[in-house]
Design a protein around this motif. Structure first.
Motif, PDB file in Angstrom:
ATOM      1  N   THR A  54       5.291   3.678  13.467  1.00  0.00           N
ATOM      2  CA  THR A  54       4.852   2.300  13.670  1.00  0.00           C
ATOM      3  C   THR A  54       4.576   1.645  12.321  1.00  0.00           C
ATOM      4  O   THR A  54       3.943   2.252  11.446  1.00  0.00           O
ATOM      5  CB  THR A  54       3.578   2.257  14.529  1.00  0.00           C
ATOM      6  N   CYS A  55       5.024   0.426  12.154  1.00  0.00           N
ATOM      7  CA  CYS A  55       4.806  -0.291  10.896  1.00  0.00           C
ATOM      8  C   CYS A  55       3.315  -0.564  10.714  1.00  0.00           C
ATOM      9  O   CYS A  55       2.658  -1.080  11.626  1.00  0.00           O
ATOM     10  CB  CYS A  55       5.576  -1.599  10.887  1.00  0.00           C
ATOM     11  N   PRO A  56       2.742  -0.271   9.534  1.00  0.00           N
ATOM     12  CA  PRO A  56       1.305  -0.447   9.307  1.00  0.00           C
ATOM     13  C   PRO A  56       0.932  -1.773   8.665  1.00  0.00           C
ATOM     14  O   PRO A  56      -0.189  -1.923   8.183  1.00  0.00           O
ATOM     15  CB  PRO A  56       0.991   0.709   8.343  1.00  0.00           C
ATOM     16  N   ILE A  57       1.848  -2.747   8.649  1.00  0.00           N
ATOM     17  CA  ILE A  57       1.598  -3.971   7.887  1.00  0.00           C
ATOM     18  C   ILE A  57       0.967  -5.074   8.723  1.00  0.00           C
ATOM     19  O   ILE A  57       0.041  -5.748   8.285  1.00  0.00           O
ATOM     20  CB  ILE A  57       2.913  -4.487   7.263  1.00  0.00           C
ATOM     21  N   CYS A  58       1.445  -5.307   9.941  1.00  0.00           N
ATOM     22  CA  CYS A  58       0.923  -6.418  10.736  1.00  0.00           C
ATOM     23  C   CYS A  58       0.726  -5.981  12.180  1.00  0.00           C
ATOM     24  O   CYS A  58       1.159  -4.901  12.583  1.00  0.00           O
ATOM     25  CB  CYS A  58       1.840  -7.644  10.619  1.00  0.00           C
ATOM     26  N   PRO A  59       0.095  -6.806  13.026  1.00  0.00           N
ATOM     27  CA  PRO A  59      -0.247  -6.379  14.380  1.00  0.00           C
ATOM     28  C   PRO A  59       0.884  -6.453  15.396  1.00  0.00           C
ATOM     29  O   PRO A  59       0.657  -6.132  16.564  1.00  0.00           O
ATOM     30  CB  PRO A  59      -1.370  -7.343  14.770  1.00  0.00           C
ATOM     31  N   VAL A  60       2.085  -6.853  14.993  1.00  0.00           N
ATOM     32  CA  VAL A  60       3.184  -6.876  15.946  1.00  0.00           C
ATOM     33  C   VAL A  60       3.487  -5.462  16.431  1.00  0.00           C
ATOM     34  O   VAL A  60       3.793  -5.240  17.601  1.00  0.00           O
ATOM     35  CB  VAL A  60       4.433  -7.537  15.330  1.00  0.00           C
ATOM     36  N   GLY A  61       3.382  -4.480  15.532  1.00  0.00           N
ATOM     37  CA  GLY A  61       3.576  -3.090  15.937  1.00  0.00           C
ATOM     38  C   GLY A  61       5.025  -2.674  16.030  1.00  0.00           C
ATOM     39  O   GLY A  61       5.397  -1.900  16.922  1.00  0.00           O
ATOM     40  N   CYS A  62       5.864  -3.150  15.112  1.00  0.00           N
ATOM     41  CA  CYS A  62       7.282  -2.803  15.132  1.00  0.00           C
ATOM     42  C   CYS A  62       7.470  -1.303  14.958  1.00  0.00           C
ATOM     43  O   CYS A  62       6.728  -0.638  14.240  1.00  0.00           O
ATOM     44  CB  CYS A  62       8.018  -3.530  14.012  1.00  0.00           C
ATOM     45  N   GLN A  63       8.495  -0.779  15.617  1.00  0.00           N
ATOM     46  CA  GLN A  63       8.831   0.634  15.491  1.00  0.00           C
ATOM     47  C   GLN A  63       9.825   0.820  14.348  1.00  0.00           C
ATOM     48  O   GLN A  63      10.818   0.102  14.234  1.00  0.00           O
ATOM     49  CB  GLN A  63       9.406   1.159  16.798  1.00  0.00           C
ATOM     50  N   LEU A  64       9.513   1.806  13.501  1.00  0.00           N
ATOM     51  CA  LEU A  64      10.284   2.066  12.295  1.00  0.00           C
ATOM     52  C   LEU A  64      11.026   3.380  12.404  1.00  0.00           C
ATOM     53  O   LEU A  64      10.597   4.307  13.101  1.00  0.00           O
ATOM     54  CB  LEU A  64       9.367   2.170  11.074  1.00  0.00           C
ATOM     55  N   GLU A  65      12.115   3.476  11.667  1.00  0.00           N
ATOM     56  CA  GLU A  65      12.749   4.755  11.386  1.00  0.00           C
ATOM     57  C   GLU A  65      12.436   5.081   9.929  1.00  0.00           C
ATOM     58  O   GLU A  65      12.963   4.445   9.016  1.00  0.00           O
ATOM     59  CB  GLU A  65      14.249   4.692  11.627  1.00  0.00           C
ATOM     60  N   LEU A  66      11.553   6.033   9.718  1.00  0.00           N
ATOM     61  CA  LEU A  66      11.152   6.425   8.374  1.00  0.00           C
ATOM     62  C   LEU A  66      12.046   7.569   7.910  1.00  0.00           C
ATOM     63  O   LEU A  66      11.963   8.684   8.437  1.00  0.00           O
ATOM     64  CB  LEU A  66       9.688   6.846   8.347  1.00  0.00           C
ATOM     65  N   CYS A  71      10.455  -7.457   9.493  1.00  0.00           N
ATOM     66  CA  CYS A  71      10.244  -8.534   8.528  1.00  0.00           C
ATOM     67  C   CYS A  71      10.465  -7.973   7.124  1.00  0.00           C
ATOM     68  O   CYS A  71      10.676  -6.769   6.928  1.00  0.00           O
ATOM     69  CB  CYS A  71       8.842  -9.127   8.666  1.00  0.00           C
ATOM     70  N   VAL A  72      10.384  -8.807   6.124  1.00  0.00           N
ATOM     71  CA  VAL A  72      10.660  -8.392   4.749  1.00  0.00           C
ATOM     72  C   VAL A  72       9.694  -7.314   4.289  1.00  0.00           C
ATOM     73  O   VAL A  72      10.077  -6.372   3.571  1.00  0.00           O
ATOM     74  CB  VAL A  72      10.630  -9.616   3.807  1.00  0.00           C
ATOM     75  N   LYS A  73       8.433  -7.395   4.711  1.00  0.00           N
ATOM     76  CA  LYS A  73       7.444  -6.406   4.248  1.00  0.00           C
ATOM     77  C   LYS A  73       7.689  -5.039   4.859  1.00  0.00           C
ATOM     78  O   LYS A  73       7.637  -4.014   4.167  1.00  0.00           O
ATOM     79  CB  LYS A  73       6.040  -6.902   4.594  1.00  0.00           C
ATOM     80  N   GLY A  74       7.973  -5.007   6.171  1.00  0.00           N
ATOM     81  CA  GLY A  74       8.210  -3.730   6.821  1.00  0.00           C
ATOM     82  C   GLY A  74       9.527  -3.102   6.414  1.00  0.00           C
ATOM     83  O   GLY A  74       9.638  -1.871   6.317  1.00  0.00           O
ATOM     84  N   ARG A  75      10.533  -3.929   6.154  1.00  0.00           N
ATOM     85  CA  ARG A  75      11.865  -3.399   5.817  1.00  0.00           C
ATOM     86  C   ARG A  75      11.938  -2.904   4.381  1.00  0.00           C
ATOM     87  O   ARG A  75      12.558  -1.870   4.098  1.00  0.00           O
ATOM     88  CB  ARG A  75      12.932  -4.484   6.050  1.00  0.00           C
ATOM     89  N   PHE A  76      11.336  -3.637   3.456  1.00  0.00           N
ATOM     90  CA  PHE A  76      11.530  -3.314   2.045  1.00  0.00           C
ATOM     91  C   PHE A  76      10.267  -2.873   1.305  1.00  0.00           C
ATOM     92  O   PHE A  76      10.357  -2.340   0.206  1.00  0.00           O
ATOM     93  CB  PHE A  76      12.122  -4.518   1.310  1.00  0.00           C
ATOM     94  N   GLY A  77       9.080  -3.114   1.864  1.00  0.00           N
ATOM     95  CA  GLY A  77       7.873  -2.926   1.079  1.00  0.00           C
ATOM     96  C   GLY A  77       7.238  -1.552   1.123  1.00  0.00           C
ATOM     97  O   GLY A  77       6.497  -1.184   0.213  1.00  0.00           O
ATOM     98  N   LEU A  78       7.496  -0.758   2.173  1.00  0.00           N
ATOM     99  CA  LEU A  78       6.703   0.454   2.384  1.00  0.00           C
ATOM    100  C   LEU A  78       6.933   1.555   1.351  1.00  0.00           C
ATOM    101  O   LEU A  78       5.964   2.124   0.835  1.00  0.00           O
ATOM    102  CB  LEU A  78       6.948   0.981   3.798  1.00  0.00           C
ATOM    103  N   PRO A  79       8.180   1.913   1.000  1.00  0.00           N
ATOM    104  CA  PRO A  79       8.330   2.965  -0.012  1.00  0.00           C
ATOM    105  C   PRO A  79       7.713   2.596  -1.355  1.00  0.00           C
ATOM    106  O   PRO A  79       7.046   3.425  -1.990  1.00  0.00           O
ATOM    107  CB  PRO A  79       9.854   3.130  -0.119  1.00  0.00           C
TER     108      PRO A  79
END
Length: 632
Positions: A51-63, A87-95
């Motif tokens: 689960t993406c830890p950036i915002c409350p939408v709770g998008c599911q990620l493939e890590l 979104c841009v933060k969940g797609r590109f910001g986490l690593p």
């Protein structure tokens, strides 16, 4: 040699309407596109859905991970929330945010003039000794809404049981503007991101979904493709406003008036729309058209962006929401920042809130008291830094992934989302899993970061207590289930509705400034945040975009002031209080006579905003100001 990949006519991607969601990278059939942070990582060893830890939408990620290290994040094809979009933060910001060279991974203590690395045992013993000396009333702890449920619950139990204090609060108080009672009522409404697609009509209030809530914007466009109609209420131009002929552009702060009028008409009340239109500054005919759309739709979705909740006067907005709450076939999507802000409310981390969002008799001190001048003996910041300078206290403890921009007395390194695991509650009430994909052994090279729940358990043991004898994240979750009414027994991705709270009293209304001044200054909530730092200070691409930097004004206003793009302006609040200066960015989306500036919740990495501090202390929103060129 001068070939350039980009939009036509030399425009930037921002001007072309790009959301930087990364979908083009994911679907590129030739592999010509890649995200540069993980470009050279190669094929992953494996992939875990999280689960993406950036915002409350709770998008599911493939890590994707390689060699035990997170290398890439992609959207998971999850039909319940994000359908592969991010979104841009969940797609590109986490690593980058997880592996930035500035990560602080070792416990540290101030010893005289020096700040030294120490072993965990020494750090815990020192912090425990200071907490004993401070006593229950001398402690203040602030917890981030980006912590997992397990971290938040351990923090609450540590303060209230191990220390016998009620002085625990969360910066989620700033995200859930309007107060716990209001949001307990909002979370009791039917909230569904998925149902946006099946709506017959959509009413979007104060939302531009390009950079913060791209997934919600995608759902809106899918609904439009299926024949839905869209009405937008927003003073600023936005990506959603471009998809509709029913765009109501009120004066900033008056969006709630229009929502209340539209809600009353859908409820069958004969409300004079001309009066509401006049107060909000829109044409009566436009409001009549929007009213006909909202009233006649069978399935209506109401999306309210964060900006609408951050005005000083929320009376009309709340009235409109509660009026619509009594009507059938209405779906709500209230948007805010802070990945686990709803978890903060449900777990009872606010001073006046207990488990399940119910009011408490014993009410302690919190963030508002600190900002009003309260000086605790020990201040404990867990995952958030809502100060630019060191706050007033005798001993400052910071538990986070990065050091704050000021001196601290003890630093306890916290594990990142990829290292800790746990659960988050999204805005719909889904309890979703954050999967641990990194498990580095403690050592000089890998560091000594520990999950938040374990740090609190270790501190409780250092104090001689036995109540937090957690051995795993699953132990903490079982404890949450026993303590919080209605909380699922395990990870449960079905939406839930809270029981509305009572007994908190009405949310405090901040008085607006007198109506004087040539310009209207509007404070926007900051969304480029995670665990106490601004993501733009850790993620190179977000820093280049500068989404929340400087004052944003209509280009015609800047031209009239004789100020070019990037030039500085001085903003002086009504009454001649201390002025603030900063760069001005032309933005055609801004209405004439309005200045927008982002009011951050966290300050880590934001030294450049020091000059704007006088404005962040203003009570009203919006406020009247004068704008001029800086004095030579």
């Amino acid at each position: 040699s001068r070939t350039k990949i980009g939009p036509a006519f030399g425009r930037s991607h921002v001007e072309a309407g790009c959301e930087f969601c990364g979908a083009c990278v994911d679907v590129c059939p030739t592999g010509a596109l890649a995200d540069k942070a993980s470009k050279w990582e190669g094929r992953p060893d494996g992939c875990r859905v999280s689960t993406c830890p950036i915002c409350p939408v709770g998008c599911q990620l493939e890590l994707q991970h390689k060699g035990g290290r997170l290398i890439r994040a992609k959207g998971h094809l999850d039909a319940e929330v994000n359908d592969g979009q991010l979104c841009v933060k969940g797609r590109f910001g986490l690593p980058e945010a997880t592996h930035h060279f500035g990560r602080a991974r070792k416990p540290m203590l101030r010893k005289g003039e020096f700040f030294r690395e120490v072993a965990w045992e020494e750090a815990l013993a020192r912090v425990a000794a200071e907490l004993r000396t401070a006593g229950p009333e001398g402690l203040g702890l602030l917890a981030s809404p980006d912590l997992t449920n397990e971290g938040l619950f351990a923090a609450k139990r540590f303060v209230r049981e191990s220390l016998g204090s009620s002085n625990i609060d969360s910066t989620a108080r700033r995200e859930l503007a309007g107060g716990p009672e209001l949001w307990a009522r909002i979370f009791s409404l039917p909230i569904s991101i998925k149902d946006i697609r099946s709506s017959e009509a959509i009413l979007a209030v104060g939302l531009d979904s390009r950079f913060d809530f791209s997934v919600v914007g995608t759902k809106v466009r899918q609904a439009l493709d299926s024949g839905a109609r869209l009405a937008v209420v927003d003073p600023k131009d936005s990506n959603l406003a471009r998809y509709t002929d029913d765009w109501l552009r009120p004066a900033p702060g008056r969006e709630g008036l229009l929502l209340a009028a539209l809600a009353a008409r859908r409820a069958g009340r004969d409300v004079p729309l001309a009066a509401a239109a006049g107060q909000a500054g829109v044409e009566t005919a436009a409001l009549e058209r929007a009213s006909a759309l909202v009233s006649s739709a069978g399935r209506l979705t109401v999306i309210v962006g964060p900006q609408a909740f951050h005005y000083a006067d929320l009376g009309a907005l709340v009235e409109g929401l509660l009026t619509l709450a009594g009507r059938p076939d209405v779906n709500f999507v209230p948007l805010y920042f802070g990945a686990n802000s709803r978890g903060v409310l449900e777990l009872g981390v606010f001073p006046e809130v207990g488990p399940g969002g119910l009011s408490r008799q014993a009410r302690g001190r919190g963030l508002d008291d600190l900002l009003a001048g309260w000086r605790p003996k020990v201040l404990y910041l867990a995952g958030d830094v809502p100060f630019l300078d060191r706050p007033a206290c005798d001993f400052l403890v910071v538990q986070d992934t990065y050091l704050p921009p000021f001196e601290v007395d003890a630093f306890l390194p916290a594990a990142s989302f990829a290292e800790a695991g746990g659960t988050l509650v999204n805005l719909e009430g889904r309890v979703q899993e954050v999967v641990q994909v990194e498990d580095p052994p403690e050592g000089a090279r890998t560091g000594f970061a520990r999950p938040d729940w374990r740090i609190f358990a270790d501190l409780a043991a250092a104090l001689g207590g036995t109540g937090l004898g957690y051995r795993s994240v699953q132990d903490v979750f079982k404890d949450i289930r026993r303590a919080v009414p209605g909380f699922p027994a395990g990870v449960n991705r079905r939406p839930r509705r809270m029981e509305p709270g009572d007994g908190f009293g009405p949310a405090g209304k901040r008085a607006a400034d007198p109506e004087r001044g040539s310009f209207l200054l509007v404070f926007q909530p900051g969304g480029q945040r995670h665990r106490g730092v601004d993501l733009s200070s850790k993620v190179g691409g977000l820093g280049e975009l500068g989404l929340e930097e400087g004052f944003r004004m209509n280009p015609e206003d800047l031209e009239a002031l004789g100020i070019g793009a990037g030039g500085a302006v001085t903003v002086t609040p009504d009454g001649g209080r201390t002025a603030a200066s900063g760069p001005a960015r032309p933005d055609e989306a801004c209405p004439r006579g309005v200045v927008y500036v982002t009011r951050p919740v966290v300050f880590g990495g934001l030294e450049a905003r020091r000059g704007l501090l006088p404005l962040f202390g203003l009570e009203g929103n919006p406020v009247r100001v004068e704008v001029s060129r800086p004095s030579p």
